[in-house]
Design an enzyme around this catalytic site. Structure first.
Site, PDB file in Angstrom:
ATOM      1  N   ASP A 131     -48.375 -11.236 -42.675  1.00  0.00           N
ATOM      2  CA  ASP A 131     -50.028 -11.363 -41.948  1.00  0.00           C
ATOM      3  C   ASP A 131     -50.245 -10.291 -40.955  1.00  0.00           C
ATOM      4  O   ASP A 131     -51.052 -10.036 -40.819  1.00  0.00           O
ATOM      5  CB  ASP A 131     -50.264 -12.759 -42.099  1.00  0.00           C
ATOM      6  CG  ASP A 131     -49.521 -13.561 -42.636  1.00  0.00           C
ATOM      7  OD1 ASP A 131     -50.330 -13.502 -44.251  1.00  0.00           O
ATOM      8  OD2 ASP A 131     -49.955 -14.483 -43.207  1.00  0.00           O
ATOM      9  N   GLY A 132     -49.271 -10.214 -40.024  1.00  0.00           N
ATOM     10  CA  GLY A 132     -49.100  -9.641 -38.705  1.00  0.00           C
ATOM     11  C   GLY A 132     -49.820  -8.691 -39.319  1.00  0.00           C
ATOM     12  O   GLY A 132     -50.643  -7.769 -38.410  1.00  0.00           O
ATOM     13  N   ASN A 147     -59.106 -12.942 -40.399  1.00  0.00           N
ATOM     14  CA  ASN A 147     -58.758 -14.054 -40.675  1.00  0.00           C
ATOM     15  C   ASN A 147     -60.229 -14.899 -39.538  1.00  0.00           C
ATOM     16  O   ASN A 147     -61.068 -15.174 -40.120  1.00  0.00           O
ATOM     17  CB  ASN A 147     -57.394 -14.033 -39.825  1.00  0.00           C
ATOM     18  CG  ASN A 147     -56.448 -14.579 -40.595  1.00  0.00           C
ATOM     19  OD1 ASN A 147     -56.456 -13.815 -41.694  1.00  0.00           O
ATOM     20  ND2 ASN A 147     -54.958 -13.876 -39.804  1.00  0.00           N
ATOM     21  N   GLU A 148     -60.176 -14.688 -38.024  1.00  0.00           N
ATOM     22  CA  GLU A 148     -61.314 -15.146 -37.455  1.00  0.00           C
ATOM     23  C   GLU A 148     -61.512 -14.210 -36.230  1.00  0.00           C
ATOM     24  O   GLU A 148     -60.522 -13.672 -35.947  1.00  0.00           O
ATOM     25  CB  GLU A 148     -60.682 -16.651 -37.451  1.00  0.00           C
ATOM     26  CG  GLU A 148     -59.229 -17.106 -36.291  1.00  0.00           C
ATOM     27  CD  GLU A 148     -58.190 -16.229 -36.929  1.00  0.00           C
ATOM     28  OE1 GLU A 148     -57.909 -15.201 -36.395  1.00  0.00           O
ATOM     29  OE2 GLU A 148     -57.579 -16.964 -37.509  1.00  0.00           O
ATOM     30  N   ARG A 160     -69.255 -27.860 -25.958  1.00  0.00           N
ATOM     31  CA  ARG A 160     -68.460 -28.433 -24.043  1.00  0.00           C
ATOM     32  C   ARG A 160     -67.402 -28.286 -24.582  1.00  0.00           C
ATOM     33  O   ARG A 160     -67.325 -29.434 -25.681  1.00  0.00           O
ATOM     34  CB  ARG A 160     -68.967 -28.957 -23.739  1.00  0.00           C
ATOM     35  CG  ARG A 160     -70.452 -29.597 -22.334  1.00  0.00           C
ATOM     36  CD  ARG A 160     -70.494 -29.844 -21.443  1.00  0.00           C
ATOM     37  NE  ARG A 160     -72.406 -29.342 -20.963  1.00  0.00           N
ATOM     38  CZ  ARG A 160     -73.200 -29.559 -21.482  1.00  0.00           C
ATOM     39  NH1 ARG A 160     -73.371 -30.049 -22.764  1.00  0.00           N
ATOM     40  NH2 ARG A 160     -74.459 -29.609 -20.339  1.00  0.00           N
ATOM     41  N   ASP A 169     -63.337 -26.119 -26.040  1.00  0.00           N
ATOM     42  CA  ASP A 169     -61.837 -25.322 -25.296  1.00  0.00           C
ATOM     43  C   ASP A 169     -62.742 -24.445 -25.818  1.00  0.00           C
ATOM     44  O   ASP A 169     -62.461 -22.861 -26.038  1.00  0.00           O
ATOM     45  CB  ASP A 169     -61.058 -25.152 -25.751  1.00  0.00           C
ATOM     46  CG  ASP A 169     -60.314 -26.599 -24.651  1.00  0.00           C
ATOM     47  OD1 ASP A 169     -60.504 -26.779 -24.008  1.00  0.00           O
ATOM     48  OD2 ASP A 169     -59.032 -26.592 -24.702  1.00  0.00           O
ATOM     49  N   ALA A 175     -61.471 -28.730 -29.896  1.00  0.00           N
ATOM     50  CA  ALA A 175     -61.183 -29.930 -28.774  1.00  0.00           C
ATOM     51  C   ALA A 175     -62.633 -29.904 -27.843  1.00  0.00           C
ATOM     52  O   ALA A 175     -62.863 -29.465 -26.597  1.00  0.00           O
ATOM     53  CB  ALA A 175     -60.283 -29.342 -27.538  1.00  0.00           C
TER      54      ALA A 175
HETATM   55  P1  NAP Z   1     -48.844 -15.006 -34.721  1.00  0.00           P
HETATM   56  O1  NAP Z   1     -48.294 -15.979 -33.753  1.00  0.00           O
HETATM   57  O2  NAP Z   1     -48.393 -13.145 -35.120  1.00  0.00           O
HETATM   58  O3  NAP Z   1     -49.342 -15.997 -36.363  1.00  0.00           O
HETATM   59  C1  NAP Z   1     -49.521 -16.966 -36.091  1.00  0.00           C
HETATM   60  C2  NAP Z   1     -48.708 -17.415 -37.909  1.00  0.00           C
HETATM   61  O4  NAP Z   1     -49.889 -17.300 -38.360  1.00  0.00           O
HETATM   62  C3  NAP Z   1     -47.462 -16.794 -38.554  1.00  0.00           C
HETATM   63  O5  NAP Z   1     -46.638 -16.974 -39.331  1.00  0.00           O
HETATM   64  C4  NAP Z   1     -48.589 -15.790 -39.981  1.00  0.00           C
HETATM   65  O6  NAP Z   1     -48.085 -15.631 -40.633  1.00  0.00           O
HETATM   66  C5  NAP Z   1     -49.335 -17.483 -40.023  1.00  0.00           C
HETATM   67  N1  NAP Z   1     -50.871 -16.714 -40.213  1.00  0.00           N
HETATM   68  C6  NAP Z   1     -51.769 -15.085 -40.450  1.00  0.00           C
HETATM   69  N2  NAP Z   1     -52.859 -14.872 -40.751  1.00  0.00           N
HETATM   70  C7  NAP Z   1     -52.438 -16.133 -42.006  1.00  0.00           C
HETATM   71  C8  NAP Z   1     -53.096 -17.218 -42.844  1.00  0.00           C
HETATM   72  N3  NAP Z   1     -54.242 -15.925 -43.099  1.00  0.00           N
HETATM   73  N4  NAP Z   1     -52.967 -17.981 -43.192  1.00  0.00           N
HETATM   74  C9  NAP Z   1     -51.807 -18.586 -43.239  1.00  0.00           C
HETATM   75  N5  NAP Z   1     -51.115 -17.979 -41.941  1.00  0.00           N
HETATM   76  C10 NAP Z   1     -51.513 -17.001 -41.251  1.00  0.00           C
HETATM   77  O7  NAP Z   1     -50.032 -14.714 -34.341  1.00  0.00           O
HETATM   78  P2  NAP Z   1     -51.156 -13.669 -33.938  1.00  0.00           P
HETATM   79  O8  NAP Z   1     -50.672 -12.363 -33.832  1.00  0.00           O
HETATM   80  O9  NAP Z   1     -51.606 -13.776 -32.212  1.00  0.00           O
HETATM   81  O10 NAP Z   1     -52.924 -13.736 -34.754  1.00  0.00           O
HETATM   82  C11 NAP Z   1     -52.019 -13.731 -35.828  1.00  0.00           C
HETATM   83  C12 NAP Z   1     -53.325 -14.516 -36.651  1.00  0.00           C
HETATM   84  O11 NAP Z   1     -52.375 -16.033 -36.478  1.00  0.00           O
HETATM   85  C13 NAP Z   1     -54.614 -15.168 -36.874  1.00  0.00           C
HETATM   86  O12 NAP Z   1     -55.191 -14.799 -36.962  1.00  0.00           O
HETATM   87  C14 NAP Z   1     -54.466 -16.585 -36.427  1.00  0.00           C
HETATM   88  O13 NAP Z   1     -55.237 -16.906 -37.520  1.00  0.00           O
HETATM   89  C15 NAP Z   1     -52.734 -17.408 -36.425  1.00  0.00           C
HETATM   90  N6  NAP Z   1     -53.074 -17.962 -35.509  1.00  0.00           N
HETATM   91  C16 NAP Z   1     -52.885 -19.137 -35.005  1.00  0.00           C
HETATM   92  C17 NAP Z   1     -52.284 -19.974 -34.085  1.00  0.00           C
HETATM   93  C18 NAP Z   1     -52.457 -22.063 -34.351  1.00  0.00           C
HETATM   94  O14 NAP Z   1     -52.478 -21.850 -35.500  1.00  0.00           O
HETATM   95  N7  NAP Z   1     -52.993 -22.610 -32.956  1.00  0.00           N
HETATM   96  C19 NAP Z   1     -52.785 -19.848 -32.529  1.00  0.00           C
HETATM   97  C20 NAP Z   1     -52.926 -17.936 -32.979  1.00  0.00           C
HETATM   98  C21 NAP Z   1     -52.579 -17.587 -34.259  1.00  0.00           C
HETATM   99  P3  NAP Z   1     -46.897 -13.930 -40.431  1.00  0.00           P
HETATM  100  O15 NAP Z   1     -45.914 -14.967 -39.302  1.00  0.00           O
HETATM  101  O16 NAP Z   1     -46.336 -13.381 -41.949  1.00  0.00           O
HETATM  102  O17 NAP Z   1     -47.479 -12.935 -39.587  1.00  0.00           O
END
Ligand code: NAP
Length: 266
Positions: free
Chosen positions: A45-46, A121-122, A147, A149, A184
């Protein structure tokens, strides 16, 4: 059909890219890095997020397609062992696409600058140190003072990413909407937030007004940056959409099942 490829850069994705080029030559597909009709993302997805951000100036002219090499690959429909079949479909079948909604974010600064972003995504808003305090308006009406995170504003296809970890709902991409989920929040006798995710349809707006002098950390899909001097942050369903190539059906709920339930739990 002109294509271009973006890959994650690991060994498997590089091998798949080379194999794709071999088949593409065989099926007489033309590569065009500058104005492709189809962008192939090989990785997870990245990789798809990167492909989207580097092509957001020409979203109406291009479709995206994901080939899955390891990782989660929520946006990647095709497996490496299907490569030849896929290339032959690209060469011989008309391009069919489906549209997914995007999030438009508008940040205004205290010195009257305006910066616009699109998210696949977001977009998240977090404080760098202290509790984040922001006035929240919905459709220009006062709603609450947040108020906590931070807040996450996600698209339907992003609802399975960060938003899911925050307890938000999974939203089908046919619903043109954005979802606001809390990180939070502080809720007690003194402070109160709604404490639930909000789903805003098209033409509805969320406006956030951080207390002055707060440094804010933003994430935009896989990117992040900090800003001080922020006056307001507005989120709404974008006019632009992303097109995904569909050479076969892969319903959203099957994608959710495959990503989060897996075979062994069915
Ligand atoms: P990252 O650690 O590279 O990715 C986090 C995980 O989220 C990876 O397994 C990625 O899949 C998966 N992901 C990305 N888009 C998704 C979607 N639409 N539906 C389901 N899973 C998805 O994080 P990053 O590069 O910093 O950020 C990329 C995305 O990761 C963000 O857009 C966010 O949605 C997600 N993220 C999630 C959290 C959390 O859940 N706490 C925190 C930060 C970011 P792949 O392994 O295939 O790349």
């Amino acid at each position: 059909m002109k294509f271009s490829i973006i890959n994650r850069g690991d060994q498997q994705s590089t091998e798949m890219t080379n194999l794709f080029y071999q088949y593409a030559k065989q099926y007489q597909l033309v590569e065009d890095q500058d104005s492709p009709d189809l962008i192939i993302s090989i990785g997870g997805d990245g990789t798809m997020l990167e492909a989207f951000h580097s092509n957001q100036h020409r979203l109406h002219k291009v479709a995206f397609l994901g080939i899955h090499t390891g990782h989660l690959g929520f946006y990647a429909d095709w497996q490496p062992n299907e490569l030849e079949n896929l290339v032959s479909l690209i060469a011989n079948e008309p391009l069919k696409t489906i549209e997914y909604p995007l999030l438009h974010v508008k940040i205004k600064t205290n010195d009257y600058q305006e910066i616009n972003y699109l998210a696949l995504n977001e977009f998240t808003v977090k404080s760098t140190e202290k509790t984040l305090v922001m006035k929240v308006k919905l459709n220009h009406q006062d709603f609450e003072t947040f108020r906590g995170d931070g807040l996450c504003i996600s698209t339907p296809s992003g609802s399975t990413g960060y938003n899911k970890s925050l307890g938000g709902a999974l939203i089908h991409p046919s619903l043109e909407s954005i979802q606001v989920s809390e990180m939070a929040s502080i809720n007690n006798r003194v402070y109160r937030t709604i404490g639930a995710s909000l789903l805003l349809p098209k033409h509805h707006y969320i406006d956030l007004f951080p207390e002055s002098d707060q440094e804010i950390r933003f994430t935009l899909d896989h990117l992040n940056f900090t800003m001080s001097n922020v006056y307001s942050i507005q989120g709404f369903v974008a006019d632009e959409k992303i097109l995904f190539a569909r050479y076969r059906p892969f319903p959203f709920w099957n994608r959710v099942r495959d990503a989060f339930i897996g075979n062994e739990h069915r």
